[in-house]
Motif scaffolding. Structure first.
Motif, PDB file in Angstrom:
ATOM      1  N   PHE A 128      13.025  -8.781 -27.511  1.00 32.00           N
ATOM      2  CA  PHE A 128      11.614  -8.429 -27.613  1.00 32.00           C
ATOM      3  C   PHE A 128      11.239  -7.643 -26.375  1.00 32.00           C
ATOM      4  CE2 PHE A 128       7.929  -8.628 -29.978  1.00 32.00           C
ATOM      5  CZ  PHE A 128       6.843  -9.161 -29.303  1.00 32.00           C
ATOM      6  N   TYR A 129       9.976  -7.326 -26.263  1.00 27.26           N
ATOM      7  CA  TYR A 129       9.557  -6.560 -25.094  1.00 27.26           C
ATOM      8  C   TYR A 129       9.822  -7.347 -23.820  1.00 27.26           C
ATOM      9  CZ  TYR A 129       6.797  -3.959 -21.791  1.00 27.26           C
ATOM     10  OH  TYR A 129       6.401  -3.236 -20.709  1.00 27.26           O
ATOM     11  N   ASN A 130      10.319  -6.656 -22.832  1.00 26.88           N
ATOM     12  CA  ASN A 130      10.610  -7.310 -21.568  1.00 26.88           C
ATOM     13  C   ASN A 130       9.404  -7.211 -20.648  1.00 26.88           C
ATOM     14  OD1 ASN A 130      13.488  -8.035 -21.874  1.00 26.88           O
ATOM     15  ND2 ASN A 130      13.654  -5.863 -22.251  1.00 26.88           N
ATOM     16  N   GLU A 131       8.638  -8.275 -20.557  1.00 27.10           N
ATOM     17  CA  GLU A 131       7.489  -8.288 -19.670  1.00 27.10           C
ATOM     18  C   GLU A 131       7.950  -8.159 -18.235  1.00 27.10           C
ATOM     19  OE1 GLU A 131       5.072 -11.735 -19.994  1.00 27.10           O
ATOM     20  OE2 GLU A 131       4.107 -11.391 -18.064  1.00 27.10           O
ATOM     21  N   GLN A 132       7.318  -7.287 -17.506  1.00 30.03           N
ATOM     22  CA  GLN A 132       7.680  -7.060 -16.116  1.00 30.03           C
ATOM     23  C   GLN A 132       6.875  -7.986 -15.206  1.00 30.03           C
ATOM     24  OE1 GLN A 132       7.676  -2.853 -15.140  1.00 30.03           O
ATOM     25  NE2 GLN A 132       8.526  -2.363 -17.158  1.00 30.03           N
ATOM     26  N   PHE A 181       5.723  -8.636 -11.400  1.00 29.47           N
ATOM     27  CA  PHE A 181       5.550  -7.839 -10.187  1.00 29.47           C
ATOM     28  C   PHE A 181       5.590  -8.708  -8.938  1.00 29.47           C
ATOM     29  CE2 PHE A 181       4.487  -3.544 -11.518  1.00 29.47           C
ATOM     30  CZ  PHE A 181       4.264  -3.722 -12.866  1.00 29.47           C
TER      31      PHE A 181
END
Lengths: 115, 114
Positions: free
Chosen positions: A100-104, A106
């Motif tokens: 799935f989308y790779n949440e970044q 920070f």
């Protein structure tokens, strides 16, 4: 909760000097990024890094910049010969692999001041 | 090309009043959308995110955002603002490839008056 860390929090350097900004991504993450934010402006993408190579870089990321993952835990951004306009907050980010989308996630940032 | 606009550079609200920060995006497919908050001299804190499903998403600190595909918008709301909410707010969009960059909007500066 695991977090991305960055050192130093503030770096002051003279124009023309080399600087290395360090980041320790979250341990099971495999995608790494650098962004920068000039004071009062928006956050801009610099570079992404995966599998020991650059995946994408922006126009800002010229030959003066380089990235490295020297030891499997650190992720560094080197500026070879700093300019006044390199003064900015530099954010490292990392993301874990998934279908799935790779949440970044920070880090807190390193403020670089070039005199 | 992906882009994010935040029409309001600066907003001032009274403490206790409601808040809505506007965000519009340009992206060819279903975007992944985020709101971050940044206090002066500090890093980025994720308030909330939208990947799919319910278009009204809840975040931390009492914030919520609504994804409206027809308007290409992802506006941030809070029913009652606290003085500690004064900060810079960034809307951001991410793409669907696993390592793609996040594109940030220019930010909206929020001031809260007593």
């Amino acid at each position: 909760e695991p977090e991305v860390t960055q050192t130093p929090s503030h770096q002051v350097t003279q124009m023309g000097q080399e600087v290395i900004l360090r980041c320790v991504p979250i341990s099971n993450h495999l995608y790494f990024y650098w962004y920068r934010q000039i004071l009062g402006q928006k956050v801009e993408f610099l570079v992404s890094f995966y599998n020991n190579e650059i995946s994408e870089k922006s126009e800002i990321f010229d030959d003066q910049f380089s990235v490295e993952r020297p030891d499997g835990s650190n992720f560094t951004l080197k500026i070879r010969s700093t300019k006044l306009e390199d003064s900015a907050m530099y954010f490292c980010a990392s993301a874990r692999p998934s279908g799935f989308y790779n949440e970044q996630f920070f880090g807190p940032g390193t403020r670089l001041t070039v005199l | 090309a992906q882009s994010v606009t935040q029409p309001d550079i600066h907003i001032t609200v009274s403490e206790g009043a409601s808040l809505e920060l506007r965000c519009n995006y340009s992206y060819g497919a279903t975007p992944y959308l985020f709101w971050y908050v940044q206090s002066p001299g500090q890093g980025l804190q994720l308030l909330l995110k939208y990947f799919s499903g319910d278009t009204l998403v809840q975040g931390i600190k009492g914030f919520e955002a609504e994804f409206k595909r027809s308007q290409s918008s992802f506006n941030l709301r809070k029913p009652s603002v606290h003085w500690s909410d004064a900060a810079e707010y960034f809307c951001a969009v991410g793409a669907q490839t696993s390592y793609d960059k996040v594109i940030f909007g220019p930010g909206t500066s929020l001031s809260v008056i007593p």
